[in-house]
Design an enzyme around this catalytic site. Sequence first.
Site, PDB file in Angstrom:
ATOM      1  N   GLU A 184     -10.457   4.263  20.311  1.00 56.51           N
ATOM      2  CA  GLU A 184     -10.472   5.606  20.906  1.00 56.51           C
ATOM      3  C   GLU A 184     -11.877   6.170  21.155  1.00 56.51           C
ATOM      4  OE1 GLU A 184      -7.911   7.940  18.358  1.00 56.51           O
ATOM      5  OE2 GLU A 184      -6.321   6.456  18.475  1.00 56.51           O
ATOM      6  N   GLU A 223       0.648   0.073  19.621  1.00 56.22           N
ATOM      7  CA  GLU A 223       1.184   1.127  18.744  1.00 56.22           C
ATOM      8  C   GLU A 223       2.348   1.783  19.467  1.00 56.22           C
ATOM      9  OE1 GLU A 223      -1.867   3.834  17.393  1.00 56.22           O
ATOM     10  OE2 GLU A 223      -3.342   2.235  17.189  1.00 56.22           O
TER      11      GLU A 223
HETATM   12  O1  9MR Z   1       0.208   6.703  12.026  1.00 55.42           O
HETATM   13  C1  9MR Z   1      -1.019   7.108  11.449  1.00 55.42           C
HETATM   14  C2  9MR Z   1      -0.778   8.349  10.604  1.00 55.42           C
HETATM   15  O2  9MR Z   1       0.004   8.029   9.471  1.00 55.42           O
HETATM   16  C3  9MR Z   1      -2.102   8.925  10.157  1.00 55.42           C
HETATM   17  O3  9MR Z   1      -1.888  10.153   9.502  1.00 55.42           O
HETATM   18  C4  9MR Z   1      -2.993   9.132  11.362  1.00 55.42           C
HETATM   19  C5  9MR Z   1      -4.305   9.674  10.913  1.00 55.42           C
HETATM   20  O4  9MR Z   1      -5.297   9.500  11.805  1.00 55.42           O
HETATM   21  O5  9MR Z   1      -3.180   7.911  12.043  1.00 55.42           O
HETATM   22  C6  9MR Z   1      -1.995   7.406  12.565  1.00 55.42           C
HETATM   23  O6  9MR Z   1      -2.229   6.220  13.290  1.00 55.42           O
HETATM   24  C7  9MR Z   1      -3.061   6.363  14.438  1.00 55.42           C
HETATM   25  C8  9MR Z   1      -3.736   5.033  14.665  1.00 55.42           C
HETATM   26  O7  9MR Z   1      -4.429   4.639  13.532  1.00 55.42           O
HETATM   27  C9  9MR Z   1      -4.672   5.093  15.864  1.00 55.42           C
HETATM   28  N1  9MR Z   1      -3.985   5.542  17.033  1.00 55.42           N
HETATM   29  C10 9MR Z   1      -3.245   6.779  16.901  1.00 55.42           C
HETATM   30  C11 9MR Z   1      -2.281   6.678  15.717  1.00 55.42           C
HETATM   31  C12 9MR Z   1      -1.470   7.936  15.613  1.00 55.42           C
HETATM   32  O8  9MR Z   1      -2.329   9.019  15.328  1.00 55.42           O
END
Ligand code: 9MR
Length: 384
Positions: free
Chosen positions: A163, A268
């Site tokens: 990102e 994802e």
């Molecule tokens: O699914 C993840 C969630 O449990 C966390 O709280 C969050 C914190 O940043 O991150 C989520 O996963 C992310 C992933 O690592 C990167 N792409 C976006 C995802 C959703 O936010």
Amino acid sequence: MKILTTIFCFHLILSLACCGNPKASDKEASCSLKEALGDRFHIGAALNINQIRGYDTASLKIVQDQFSSIVAENCMKSMYLQPEEGRFFFDDADKFVAFGEQNDMLIIGHTLIWHSQAPSWFFTDDRGNDISPEILKERMKNHIYTVVGRYKGRIHGWDVVNEAILDNGEWRKSKFYEILGEEFIPLAFQYAHEADPDAELYYNDYNEWIGEKRDAIVDLVKTLKEKGLRVDGVGMQGHIGVNNPSTDEYRSAIDAYAAAGVKVMITEFDMSVLPSPRRDFGANIADTEQFRAEMNPYPDVLPDSVAMRWHEKMVAYFTLFLDQSDKISRVTMWGVTDRDSWKNDFPMRGRTDYPLLFDRKYQPKPIVRDIMDAAATRESTPGK
Ligand code: 9MR
């Protein structure tokens, strides 16, 4: 509800009938997603901490039966792996990797360099001031060398940078960018390759179907290649909604990344049924909203009409992935069942969403059978 129940029962009968019994067509029907999709692309799931620590055995059974690849939803992010400078915590990550090895899965590392879920010490000195570019380089190198080095030869591929580009195609003004400029990206790829020359290396982002962002990611891939750096793939996160984006927008992005000479991964994937505040609402976790009951329309059960819309859109997406399987090496779901999805709490806390392939009772949704059937009936264009 009746229509869906009927469809589901029909699918269940089909599933029971499929294991080992030839179908009407001469092709033998598959019993699992991984079996059905095996010659097209890997089908993966993100594991949360309850799964990694072995508490949620019902989900783990689904993962073992249905999926061929895993990624850690949180426990390999820098704030967990290196909460203080030089103090690494690998207990959960070790368990995650061991689970993947025991089950012969393709193991993906997520994520090395990400502005979010990075510990604040990474960017500051003892007095809380920003560190110099040279010190940030050292810290990035040390983090990447230690983490990638620990799992050398065991992790198939890494989301090296996550990102770094905004929806309008500009660089995200993260701490990495503020201190090092865009150079932080090639450096991260360089360090990761030095730490494990055999590992695949990916750039991963959300809303990667938006034109400006797509073009910027293509440029980034070209720049990395021009510098002679290893970059194997673009990870399209795919946190999408039931109403948008269109599969055409997605197809164009897949084509653009493949044309830049890299593999495409859907990294994802989930599809929300809930109203979204904006069309381009992506996965930037800072973009949160206050809970409002009218934005949580299905707290108890999903109406048939909405479930059907979700189902049809999911079919359209998996059909696209199958059609594009010469370009796509993996499709990973961001979670196993709806009960654990991050979408229940984003962008509003406390909603009830239905974005994944398995429901809150650990049952496969009808889509699971349809994906297997679609894989069995479509021409194979292996791309792994
Ligand atoms: O699914 C993840 C969630 O449990 C966390 O709280 C969050 C914190 O940043 O991150 C989520 O996963 C992310 C992933 O690592 C990167 N792409 C976006 C995802 C959703 O936010």
